[in-house]
Structures are given as C-alpha cells and as structure tokens.
Design a protein around this motif. Structure first.
Motif, PDB file in Angstrom:
ATOM      1  N   LEU A 217       0.801  -1.157  -0.023  1.00  0.00           N
ATOM      2  CA  LEU A 217      -0.116  -0.121   0.012  1.00  0.00           C
ATOM      3  C   LEU A 217       1.068   1.371   0.192  1.00  0.00           C
ATOM      4  CD1 LEU A 217      -2.564  -0.916   2.640  1.00  0.00           C
ATOM      5  CD2 LEU A 217      -2.703  -1.350   0.276  1.00  0.00           C
ATOM      6  N   HIS A 218       0.612   2.474  -0.800  1.00  0.00           N
ATOM      7  CA  HIS A 218       1.456   3.416  -0.695  1.00  0.00           C
ATOM      8  C   HIS A 218       1.397   3.961   0.470  1.00  0.00           C
ATOM      9  CE1 HIS A 218       2.368   2.899  -5.025  1.00  0.00           C
ATOM     10  NE2 HIS A 218       1.233   3.375  -5.325  1.00  0.00           N
ATOM     11  N   PRO A 219       2.474   4.348   1.085  1.00  0.00           N
ATOM     12  CA  PRO A 219       2.436   5.081   2.281  1.00  0.00           C
ATOM     13  C   PRO A 219       1.655   6.294   2.378  1.00  0.00           C
ATOM     14  CG  PRO A 219       4.505   5.371   1.448  1.00  0.00           C
ATOM     15  CD  PRO A 219       3.816   4.311   0.454  1.00  0.00           C
ATOM     16  N   LYS A 220       1.024   6.711   3.508  1.00  0.00           N
ATOM     17  CA  LYS A 220       0.037   7.933   3.557  1.00  0.00           C
ATOM     18  C   LYS A 220       1.067   8.874   3.821  1.00  0.00           C
ATOM     19  CE  LYS A 220      -3.726   5.678   3.019  1.00  0.00           C
ATOM     20  NZ  LYS A 220      -4.323   5.388   1.531  1.00  0.00           N
ATOM     21  N   GLU A 221       2.105   9.370   3.260  1.00  0.00           N
ATOM     22  CA  GLU A 221       2.815  10.503   3.394  1.00  0.00           C
ATOM     23  C   GLU A 221       2.498  11.896   3.069  1.00  0.00           C
ATOM     24  OE1 GLU A 221       6.875   9.449   2.099  1.00  0.00           O
ATOM     25  OE2 GLU A 221       6.087   8.656   0.119  1.00  0.00           O
ATOM     26  N   ASP A 222       2.917  13.033   3.650  1.00  0.00           N
ATOM     27  CA  ASP A 222       2.633  14.197   3.052  1.00  0.00           C
ATOM     28  C   ASP A 222       3.811  14.658   2.294  1.00  0.00           C
ATOM     29  OD1 ASP A 222       2.280  16.841   2.929  1.00  0.00           O
ATOM     30  OD2 ASP A 222       1.443  17.170   5.090  1.00  0.00           O
ATOM     31  N   ILE A 223       3.507  14.565   1.087  1.00  0.00           N
ATOM     32  CA  ILE A 223       4.576  14.807  -0.152  1.00  0.00           C
ATOM     33  C   ILE A 223       4.848  16.281   0.045  1.00  0.00           C
ATOM     34  CG2 ILE A 223       4.887  15.018  -2.217  1.00  0.00           C
ATOM     35  CD1 ILE A 223       2.867  12.440  -2.737  1.00  0.00           C
ATOM     36  N   GLU A 224       3.815  17.056   0.061  1.00  0.00           N
ATOM     37  CA  GLU A 224       4.099  18.444   0.110  1.00  0.00           C
ATOM     38  C   GLU A 224       5.027  18.967   1.278  1.00  0.00           C
ATOM     39  OE1 GLU A 224       0.805  20.981  -0.493  1.00  0.00           O
ATOM     40  OE2 GLU A 224      -0.010  19.885  -2.206  1.00  0.00           O
ATOM     41  N   ALA A 225       4.688  18.299   2.621  1.00  0.00           N
ATOM     42  CA  ALA A 225       5.738  18.818   3.763  1.00  0.00           C
ATOM     43  C   ALA A 225       7.018  18.188   3.669  1.00  0.00           C
ATOM     44  CB  ALA A 225       4.794  18.198   4.800  1.00  0.00           C
ATOM     45  N   LYS A 226       7.099  16.882   2.991  1.00  0.00           N
ATOM     46  CA  LYS A 226       8.437  16.335   2.905  1.00  0.00           C
ATOM     47  C   LYS A 226       9.219  17.270   2.074  1.00  0.00           C
ATOM     48  CE  LYS A 226      11.234  12.120   2.564  1.00  0.00           C
ATOM     49  NZ  LYS A 226      11.096  10.595   2.803  1.00  0.00           N
ATOM     50  N   LEU A 227       8.647  17.540   0.879  1.00  0.00           N
ATOM     51  CA  LEU A 227       9.446  18.373  -0.207  1.00  0.00           C
ATOM     52  C   LEU A 227       9.786  19.737   0.518  1.00  0.00           C
ATOM     53  CD1 LEU A 227       7.541  17.892  -3.632  1.00  0.00           C
ATOM     54  CD2 LEU A 227       9.921  17.592  -3.183  1.00  0.00           C
ATOM     55  N   ALA A 228       8.895  20.311   1.130  1.00  0.00           N
ATOM     56  CA  ALA A 228       9.021  21.595   1.561  1.00  0.00           C
ATOM     57  C   ALA A 228      10.172  21.648   2.647  1.00  0.00           C
ATOM     58  CB  ALA A 228       7.805  22.120   2.315  1.00  0.00           C
ATOM     59  N   THR A 229      10.513  20.488   3.324  1.00  0.00           N
ATOM     60  CA  THR A 229      11.400  20.583   4.482  1.00  0.00           C
ATOM     61  C   THR A 229      12.714  20.160   3.869  1.00  0.00           C
ATOM     62  OG1 THR A 229       9.883  19.352   6.127  1.00  0.00           O
ATOM     63  CG2 THR A 229      12.420  18.928   6.435  1.00  0.00           C
ATOM     64  N   LEU A 230      12.783  19.475   2.855  1.00  0.00           N
ATOM     65  CA  LEU A 230      14.124  18.905   1.987  1.00  0.00           C
ATOM     66  C   LEU A 230      14.627  20.329   1.363  1.00  0.00           C
ATOM     67  CD1 LEU A 230      13.297  15.348   0.486  1.00  0.00           C
ATOM     68  CD2 LEU A 230      14.973  15.984   2.354  1.00  0.00           C
ATOM     69  N   ILE A 231      13.662  21.127   0.804  1.00  0.00           N
ATOM     70  CA  ILE A 231      13.787  22.367  -0.165  1.00  0.00           C
ATOM     71  C   ILE A 231      14.749  23.215   1.047  1.00  0.00           C
ATOM     72  CG2 ILE A 231      13.201  24.299  -1.280  1.00  0.00           C
ATOM     73  CD1 ILE A 231      11.110  22.381  -2.441  1.00  0.00           C
ATOM     74  N   LYS A 232      13.912  23.635   2.259  1.00  0.00           N
ATOM     75  CA  LYS A 232      14.372  24.368   3.145  1.00  0.00           C
ATOM     76  C   LYS A 232      15.919  23.829   3.831  1.00  0.00           C
ATOM     77  CE  LYS A 232       9.791  26.100   4.479  1.00  0.00           C
ATOM     78  NZ  LYS A 232       8.802  25.781   5.347  1.00  0.00           N
ATOM     79  N   GLU A 233      16.082  22.499   3.954  1.00  0.00           N
ATOM     80  CA  GLU A 233      17.274  21.912   4.361  1.00  0.00           C
ATOM     81  C   GLU A 233      18.525  22.434   3.351  1.00  0.00           C
ATOM     82  OE1 GLU A 233      16.856  17.939   5.104  1.00  0.00           O
ATOM     83  OE2 GLU A 233      15.817  17.922   6.992  1.00  0.00           O
ATOM     84  N   THR A 234      17.888  22.229   2.073  1.00  0.00           N
ATOM     85  CA  THR A 234      19.021  22.409   0.953  1.00  0.00           C
ATOM     86  C   THR A 234      19.492  23.922   1.039  1.00  0.00           C
ATOM     87  OG1 THR A 234      17.915  20.692  -0.383  1.00  0.00           O
ATOM     88  CG2 THR A 234      19.171  22.412  -1.571  1.00  0.00           C
ATOM     89  N   ILE A 235      18.668  24.936   1.236  1.00  0.00           N
ATOM     90  CA  ILE A 235      19.051  26.189   1.390  1.00  0.00           C
ATOM     91  C   ILE A 235      19.597  26.555   2.461  1.00  0.00           C
ATOM     92  CG2 ILE A 235      18.059  28.528   1.762  1.00  0.00           C
ATOM     93  CD1 ILE A 235      15.355  27.641   0.150  1.00  0.00           C
ATOM     94  N   HIS A 236      19.308  25.893   3.506  1.00  0.00           N
ATOM     95  CA  HIS A 236      20.323  26.047   4.840  1.00  0.00           C
ATOM     96  C   HIS A 236      21.500  25.589   4.663  1.00  0.00           C
ATOM     97  CE1 HIS A 236      21.232  26.566   8.960  1.00  0.00           C
ATOM     98  NE2 HIS A 236      21.535  25.092   8.869  1.00  0.00           N
ATOM     99  N   ASN A 237      21.676  24.352   3.877  1.00  0.00           N
ATOM    100  CA  ASN A 237      23.127  23.687   3.582  1.00  0.00           C
ATOM    101  C   ASN A 237      23.781  24.396   2.594  1.00  0.00           C
ATOM    102  OD1 ASN A 237      22.580  21.852   5.846  1.00  0.00           O
ATOM    103  ND2 ASN A 237      21.728  20.527   4.421  1.00  0.00           N
ATOM    104  N   GLN A 238      23.193  25.236   1.811  1.00  0.00           N
ATOM    105  CA  GLN A 238      23.568  26.265   0.821  1.00  0.00           C
ATOM    106  C   GLN A 238      24.327  24.914  -0.475  1.00  0.00           C
ATOM    107  OE1 GLN A 238      26.834  28.300   2.242  1.00  0.00           O
ATOM    108  NE2 GLN A 238      25.616  30.273   2.357  1.00  0.00           N
ATOM    109  N   GLY A 239      23.390  23.867  -0.740  1.00  0.00           N
ATOM    110  CA  GLY A 239      23.789  22.743  -1.268  1.00  0.00           C
ATOM    111  C   GLY A 239      22.457  22.553  -2.570  1.00  0.00           C
ATOM    112  N   ASN A 240      22.532  21.378  -2.938  1.00  0.00           N
ATOM    113  CA  ASN A 240      21.681  20.820  -4.147  1.00  0.00           C
ATOM    114  C   ASN A 240      20.682  19.894  -3.831  1.00  0.00           C
ATOM    115  OD1 ASN A 240      23.081  22.781  -6.545  1.00  0.00           O
ATOM    116  ND2 ASN A 240      24.749  21.820  -5.677  1.00  0.00           N
ATOM    117  N   LEU A 241      19.547  20.110  -4.423  1.00  0.00           N
ATOM    118  CA  LEU A 241      18.658  18.899  -4.348  1.00  0.00           C
ATOM    119  C   LEU A 241      18.441  18.370  -5.895  1.00  0.00           C
ATOM    120  CD1 LEU A 241      16.352  17.161  -3.029  1.00  0.00           C
ATOM    121  CD2 LEU A 241      14.854  18.976  -3.172  1.00  0.00           C
TER     122      LEU A 241
END
Length: 457
Positions: A217-241
């Motif tokens: 069964l596909h997990p009931k994850e919050d795709i938008e929340a996970k993407l938003a978190t990874l994007i903010k981490e990428t900016i904080h780390n001055q890296g690339n997603l």
C-alpha cells in the motif's frame, strides 16, 4: 472444429519490465505492448536476443502506453521483419515517438563513448538501435480512438479505455469469438495530481493484470511537507537537491507540486532547473492533449513560467557551476541514463547534496542501489563515493497499489476463467496472488517468461 487462441508471455513475466504478450488466433496475431527489459544485467541481455516467435507473422501491435518498458523493443521488432500496424492512442504514440528517439540517441552516444574511452568488452560497441531504425518504426504508427470497440477481423475487435498512470495510457480489451481478454497495462491511481481516475473493466474471461505494487500500500505520507522540508534544508546547507525523474508524468507532477508549494508560500523562490530534453518534449504533449489531464491550458502555461528549462548540454554545465542553492529535476527516474548522471557524477560526493528518489526503483538499477544504501556508485566506467543524503518519496508512484488494483478489478461482473499476474517482482506477484484468491476466489496463475497458454474459444 474447435478453435483456440494462445497467449505467449514474452516479457514482464516474473519481472516488472519488458512487457510483451503475443495473442495468436486463426485470424490474426496481435502483440500487446513491445517493451524493453530494464534493470538486472541478465534481463538487459535478453533485449539483444531475437524474439522467440516468428516476428513476420505478427499482424499488429496494440500499445497500452508509451513507457520504455512497453514500447522500447519496437525498433528491434521492425529490424526482425515486423511490417504491421503499431496502434495506440494519440498521446501514447506521441510519447512513444519521444521516448524512442531519445532512447536511440542515448544508445548511439553510449556506444560512441564506450568505443572512445574503451570501457567496453565489445569491439566495437554497437548501439541497441539507431535513429534510422526508429524512423522506420514511426512509419507504422496508427492512431486509435479510445472507449470504442474497433473491429480488426471477422471475429476480433478491441477497445482501449482510459487508465490513468501516464498521459494516453489505456487498458486493452480484446473480444475474440465472444471471449473477453483484458490486458491491464499499467494502472494509474484513483487520486492523482494530474490525471483522472482510471476506468474499470466490466467483463474479463481472461485477465492479465499488472502487479508492480501487488504486495504494498502506498504510504500515507505528506508529500508537500516532505518536499518543503528538504528544500529548506537544501537552502540552509547551501547545497543542491537533485531529483532523478521519469520524463513522462512524474516530471510534470513534480512541477505541479512545486508550483503549488510556491503559490501557497510554503517554499521560497528557489531556482528550479528542469534538465530533461525528453521531458521538455513531453511538456508539449501535455499542452497538445489537454483533455487527457486535469490542468487547464491557462494553468499549465502559468506553471511553466515558474521553471528554468535547460535546453542544451552547455546549460547543464552552467547549472552545475551555478553556486546558488537550487533544485535540479533531471532524467532518468531510475538513474539508468540521461542528464541526471552528469549532475550526480559532479555532486554525489558532496555532503550538501540531497538526492530524492520519487518513483519505483527496479532491481539492478542505480536508483535501487542508492535507495539500498550503496556507499559508491558507478558512472561511465568509474566509481564515485556516495556522500550525498539519499531520500525517497514512495507515494508519488504512478502505479496503483494493492488496494487500487483490487478496486480496479472490483467491477468485473463475471468470474474470469483465469487471471494472469504480470509486471511484478516475485514477492509482489505471490502476495497479490494470495490476496486475489482471498478476496475473489478466482483462479490465479503467475506465468513464467516464454510460457504459452492455450485457450479454447
């Protein structure tokens, strides 16, 4: 005199990829899909073998959709003497043309590179097929209407019905002397960002159904929340997603989600680069066939303006050299080829890099290796250490999960004489077999590669 039909399972039998099913009758021989094997080396080797049937006796190919594992063997079929029609919906043939041209170009470039840098055991390395082979194949394409029975012989007709998954995808019903043969193709999800809910069959004497997620069964994850978190981490780390993406559907879905996140002020205006020549062509298909998806032409154009579309290899290197934090979406989705290899070759050894896997990763692919925690990965004959953070989002798959598959089958009014489980890995196939027997008490069989089923009509 008794009449028979036979089904020969020429691919996607015991494995996910290489979909090919030959239906032979006294009137016509019909190949359902004509895909390449992907993933494990022993599977990819099968691609180089001649098809284990008389290719010149095949009258037509009916396509469920345009993905490589459903259309990628077509030029090889033509090289072996096929001269019949290749039939699909208009968007499917448009997607297939893009994918086959791109595939031929990659095969030609990889053979050239392997010969130049001498990292091949073959002397010389030959492309799997060339652009000229694709051109011969495209001349056989013929557009079919959907949701309408079309007669192709005195006692044979077919119908293609909307199936979600990707733009243009259908499931195929064959009526042979009154018996209904249903080939599911790849079934989409009931709740999809861009596509409508799949239609469902009402009658099936013989059913071939995909089982990619037959055990999950596909997990009931919050795709938008996970993407938003990874994007903010990428900016904080001055890296690339970096997001390896399938050019068809997944790329457009990701663009839609990121655009929505920006409009809702859930992510800042981070530069987003789309580097997939094939994906760019698919964007045009979405524009041309708006009735096949949910977005209005106006909304679609507004979304496109939010992204930086990379149109040349020179721009790929300019994007890599760009020191800003950024998101890069590049093909291919299983990291088997395409522009994403160039980005990973340069950036996978950086701890500030995050690689986000957003689709099914077949056994034997680099994507599966990364997902399984590989400490190094091989590109172009060399190994590179994996220091990047590896993340995945399971629930962005374009495939129905077990619950959706059972729902799709739930409108069948009769008891099928036999259900064949295809397009799945062994564990998924067996789990789905048990579930179908428990749910419907139907006769379920898991065919092996090259197995032949003889059916009395």
């Amino acid at each position: 005199m008794e009449k028979y039909a036979t089904i020969t399972f020429l691919g996607a039998s015991g494995v996910v990829t290489g979909s090919k099913f030959l239906v032979e009758t006294s009137e016509l021989n019909i190949l359902i899909d004509c895909g390449m094997f992907q993933g494990l080396k022993e599977l990819r080797k099968i691609n180089w073998q001649a098809l284990a049937v008389d290719v010149s006796a095949i009258d037509m190919v009916l396509l469920t959709h345009g993905h490589l594992d459903h259309v990628g063997y077509l030029p090889r079929l033509v090289m072996q003497g096929f001269k019949g029609k290749i039939i699909g919906t208009a968007p499917t043939l448009a997607i297939a043309e893009i994918i086959l041209r791109d595939s031929a170009k990659i095969h030609e470039e990889e053979a050239q590179k392997a010969n130049k840098e001498q990292y091949t055991k073959h002397h010389p390395a030959l492309p799997y097929y060339r652009l000229e082979d694709v051109e011969k194949t495209l001349r056989l394409f013929q557009v079919s209407k959907e949701n309408k029975w079309i007669s192709i012989a005195d006692h044979i007709s077919y119908r293609m019905q909307y199936n979600g998954h990707i733009i243009g995808a259908v499931f195929i019903e064959l009526d042979i002397l009154g018996k209904k043969f249903v080939f599911s193709g790849d079934i989409g999800r009931r709740k999809d960002y861009l596509l409508r809910e799949p239609m469902r069959p009402e009658w099936a004497d013989y059913l071939c159904i995909e089982s990619t997620y037959g055990d999950k069964l596909h997990p009931k994850e919050d795709i938008e929340a996970k993407l938003a978190t990874l994007i903010k981490e990428t900016i904080h780390n001055q890296g690339n997603l970096i997001i390896p993406s399938f050019a068809v559907e997944r790329l457009q879905t990701l663009m839609f989600i990121l655009w929505e996140l920006y409009k809702k002020n859930k992510i800042p205006n981070i530069p987003i680069f789309i580097d997939s020549p094939m994906g760019n062509n698919v964007l045009d298909v979405f524009n041309r066939f708006s009735k096949w998806h949910k977005l209005s032409p106006e909304a679609y154009k507004a979304m496109l303006h939010h992204f930086n579309i990379v149109s040349s290899y020179r721009e790929t290197w300019e994007t890599i050299d760009d020191k800003r934090s950024k998101i890069i979406i590049a093909g291919s989705g299983m990291v088997t080829g395409g522009r994403v290899l160039t980005y990973l070759q340069q950036l996978i050894d950086e701890p500030t890099t995050t690689v986000l896997l957003v689709g099914y990763q077949a056994e034997g692919t680099r994507g599966r290796q990364l997902k399984d925690g590989a400490h190094e990965i091989k590109f172009f004959g060399k190994y590179y250490p994996v220091k990047a953070k590896i993340e995945s989002i399971e629930s962005l798959s374009a495939h129905a999960d077990q619950e959706d598959l059972l729902h799709w089958m739930g409108t069948i009014k009769n008891i099928p004489e036999k259900v064949f489980l295809i397009h799945g890995e062994p564990a998924a196939l067996d789990a789905f077999r048990v579930k179908i027997k428990e749910t419907f008490s139907w006769n379920v069989h898991i065919p092996k590669l090259h197995e032949v089923e003889k059916i009395r009509l």
